[in-house]
Design a protein around this motif. Sequence first.
Motif, PDB file in Angstrom:
ATOM      1  N   ASP A 167       0.831  -1.201   0.000  1.00  0.00           N
ATOM      2  CA  ASP A 167       0.000   0.000   0.000  1.00  0.00           C
ATOM      3  C   ASP A 167       0.865   1.251   0.000  1.00  0.00           C
ATOM      4  O   ASP A 167       1.713   1.428   0.884  1.00  0.00           O
ATOM      5  CB  ASP A 167      -0.920   0.018   1.229  1.00  0.00           C
ATOM      6  CG  ASP A 167      -1.926  -1.120   1.205  1.00  0.00           C
ATOM      7  OD1 ASP A 167      -2.422  -1.432   0.110  1.00  0.00           O
ATOM      8  OD2 ASP A 167      -2.198  -1.691   2.273  1.00  0.00           O
ATOM      9  N   GLU A 169       0.804   4.482   1.021  1.00  0.00           N
ATOM     10  CA  GLU A 169       0.095   5.407   1.898  1.00  0.00           C
ATOM     11  C   GLU A 169       1.046   6.503   2.364  1.00  0.00           C
ATOM     12  O   GLU A 169       2.172   6.220   2.776  1.00  0.00           O
ATOM     13  CB  GLU A 169      -0.476   4.665   3.114  1.00  0.00           C
ATOM     14  CG  GLU A 169      -1.505   3.586   2.772  1.00  0.00           C
ATOM     15  CD  GLU A 169      -2.770   4.172   2.181  1.00  0.00           C
ATOM     16  OE1 GLU A 169      -3.020   5.380   2.378  1.00  0.00           O
ATOM     17  OE2 GLU A 169      -3.504   3.417   1.500  1.00  0.00           O
ATOM     18  N   TRP A 170       0.574   7.744   2.279  1.00  0.00           N
ATOM     19  CA  TRP A 170       1.413   8.869   2.693  1.00  0.00           C
ATOM     20  C   TRP A 170       1.830   8.748   4.157  1.00  0.00           C
ATOM     21  O   TRP A 170       2.934   9.151   4.526  1.00  0.00           O
ATOM     22  CB  TRP A 170       0.683  10.187   2.474  1.00  0.00           C
ATOM     23  CG  TRP A 170       0.360  10.500   1.042  1.00  0.00           C
ATOM     24  CD1 TRP A 170      -0.862  10.657   0.489  1.00  0.00           C
ATOM     25  CD2 TRP A 170       1.295  10.662  -0.046  1.00  0.00           C
ATOM     26  NE1 TRP A 170      -0.780  10.913  -0.855  1.00  0.00           N
ATOM     27  CE2 TRP A 170       0.542  10.928  -1.214  1.00  0.00           C
ATOM     28  CE3 TRP A 170       2.681  10.612  -0.138  1.00  0.00           C
ATOM     29  CZ2 TRP A 170       1.139  11.136  -2.452  1.00  0.00           C
ATOM     30  CZ3 TRP A 170       3.276  10.811  -1.381  1.00  0.00           C
ATOM     31  CH2 TRP A 170       2.515  11.082  -2.513  1.00  0.00           C
ATOM     32  N   TYR A 243       5.673   7.466  -5.083  1.00  0.00           N
ATOM     33  CA  TYR A 243       4.423   7.283  -4.342  1.00  0.00           C
ATOM     34  C   TYR A 243       3.262   7.953  -5.084  1.00  0.00           C
ATOM     35  O   TYR A 243       2.178   7.374  -5.230  1.00  0.00           O
ATOM     36  CB  TYR A 243       4.548   7.883  -2.936  1.00  0.00           C
ATOM     37  CG  TYR A 243       5.046   6.930  -1.889  1.00  0.00           C
ATOM     38  CD1 TYR A 243       4.245   6.566  -0.803  1.00  0.00           C
ATOM     39  CD2 TYR A 243       6.320   6.393  -1.947  1.00  0.00           C
ATOM     40  CE1 TYR A 243       4.697   5.705   0.181  1.00  0.00           C
ATOM     41  CE2 TYR A 243       6.791   5.527  -0.978  1.00  0.00           C
ATOM     42  CZ  TYR A 243       5.974   5.184   0.076  1.00  0.00           C
ATOM     43  OH  TYR A 243       6.430   4.326   1.043  1.00  0.00           O
ATOM     44  N   LYS A 247       0.083   6.010  -6.617  1.00  0.00           N
ATOM     45  CA  LYS A 247      -1.268   6.278  -6.119  1.00  0.00           C
ATOM     46  C   LYS A 247      -2.170   6.773  -7.241  1.00  0.00           C
ATOM     47  O   LYS A 247      -3.348   6.425  -7.306  1.00  0.00           O
ATOM     48  CB  LYS A 247      -1.208   7.302  -4.974  1.00  0.00           C
ATOM     49  CG  LYS A 247      -0.635   6.742  -3.679  1.00  0.00           C
ATOM     50  CD  LYS A 247      -0.628   7.778  -2.570  1.00  0.00           C
ATOM     51  CE  LYS A 247      -2.038   8.052  -2.068  1.00  0.00           C
ATOM     52  NZ  LYS A 247      -2.630   6.886  -1.389  1.00  0.00           N
ATOM     53  N   SER A 250      -3.116   3.852  -9.295  1.00  0.00           N
ATOM     54  CA  SER A 250      -4.069   3.016  -8.564  1.00  0.00           C
ATOM     55  C   SER A 250      -5.487   3.579  -8.671  1.00  0.00           C
ATOM     56  O   SER A 250      -6.453   2.836  -8.855  1.00  0.00           O
ATOM     57  CB  SER A 250      -3.657   2.917  -7.094  1.00  0.00           C
ATOM     58  OG  SER A 250      -4.589   2.165  -6.365  1.00  0.00           O
ATOM     59  N   ARG A 251      -5.616   4.906  -8.592  1.00  0.00           N
ATOM     60  CA  ARG A 251      -6.930   5.536  -8.711  1.00  0.00           C
ATOM     61  C   ARG A 251      -7.494   5.354 -10.116  1.00  0.00           C
ATOM     62  O   ARG A 251      -8.686   5.100 -10.295  1.00  0.00           O
ATOM     63  CB  ARG A 251      -6.834   7.029  -8.365  1.00  0.00           C
ATOM     64  CG  ARG A 251      -6.698   7.308  -6.865  1.00  0.00           C
ATOM     65  CD  ARG A 251      -6.960   8.769  -6.575  1.00  0.00           C
ATOM     66  NE  ARG A 251      -5.966   9.624  -7.199  1.00  0.00           N
ATOM     67  CZ  ARG A 251      -4.846  10.020  -6.598  1.00  0.00           C
ATOM     68  NH1 ARG A 251      -4.584   9.611  -5.365  1.00  0.00           N
ATOM     69  NH2 ARG A 251      -3.988  10.801  -7.219  1.00  0.00           N
TER      70      ARG A 251
END
Length: 259
Positions: A167, A169-170, A243, A247, A250-251
């Motif tokens: 994942d 994640e920030w 990152y 991300k 992924s969106r």
Amino acid sequence: MYAMLSNLLEDKKGELTFTCFGAWHLCYILALAILLFGVIFYLKSKNESTRQKAIRLSIHCAFAVYIADFFLMPFAYGEIDVEKLPFHICTAMCVMCFLSRHNSFFEKFRLQFAVLGLISNLVYFIYPAGVMWYQIHPLSYRVIQTLLFHGLMTVYGLLVVIYDDVDFEWKSCYKDVIVLVLMTLWALLGNALYTGTAHGQTYYFNWFFVLRDPFYMFPEHIARFIMPPLNIAVFFAADLLVYAIAKSNSRCCKKNYDK
């Protein structure tokens, strides 16, 4: 046997030499691009088990190439090159990526090791100045081994980013900072231990560029104070870019899936 292996692996000199962005270097880059796109396309339609096997195979191959080099260097160079110890981020991340696949503690930093390994190895593959300095034939062992290693690490890092069960994640970015700080301290330790004069020889290293900047923009007495935090900042910025791209991708995939 020694003579045969030495003749096979030693640096080859001649009119044809490896140069950054020369024809042979561009061929190596093209070969890596074909390999990357080929593997990514092949795994696109495969199940999770096959993808995980491919990811593990890539890091195991990279680690094998790295370890085998220590056994082959005496034939190729007449000695073991101390600079290839895992104090540079490229080689250190190879070891850590391998451990993250076999140890539960290091597995917690699997994504961080992979992303930093991807960034550092891809940059070196695109600009392998350390190989260029030797002015050797493009098919010499030193060239092939170096680019093969960095290429495999690039493949592994990209496969982790695209297909691994991680994942982006920030809130987990603090782990990247931890790895970079520890990497910097590890490089400082390596430089302190191996730099010095003994038996009439002077050994001076610059692992992870914590003592001198690679472009010689800063005087050496200043660079040793600037480079450690600057390295952390630059790599962390590149890390955040990966990152953001991951991300965003992924969106986009989620939107296409919902449709």
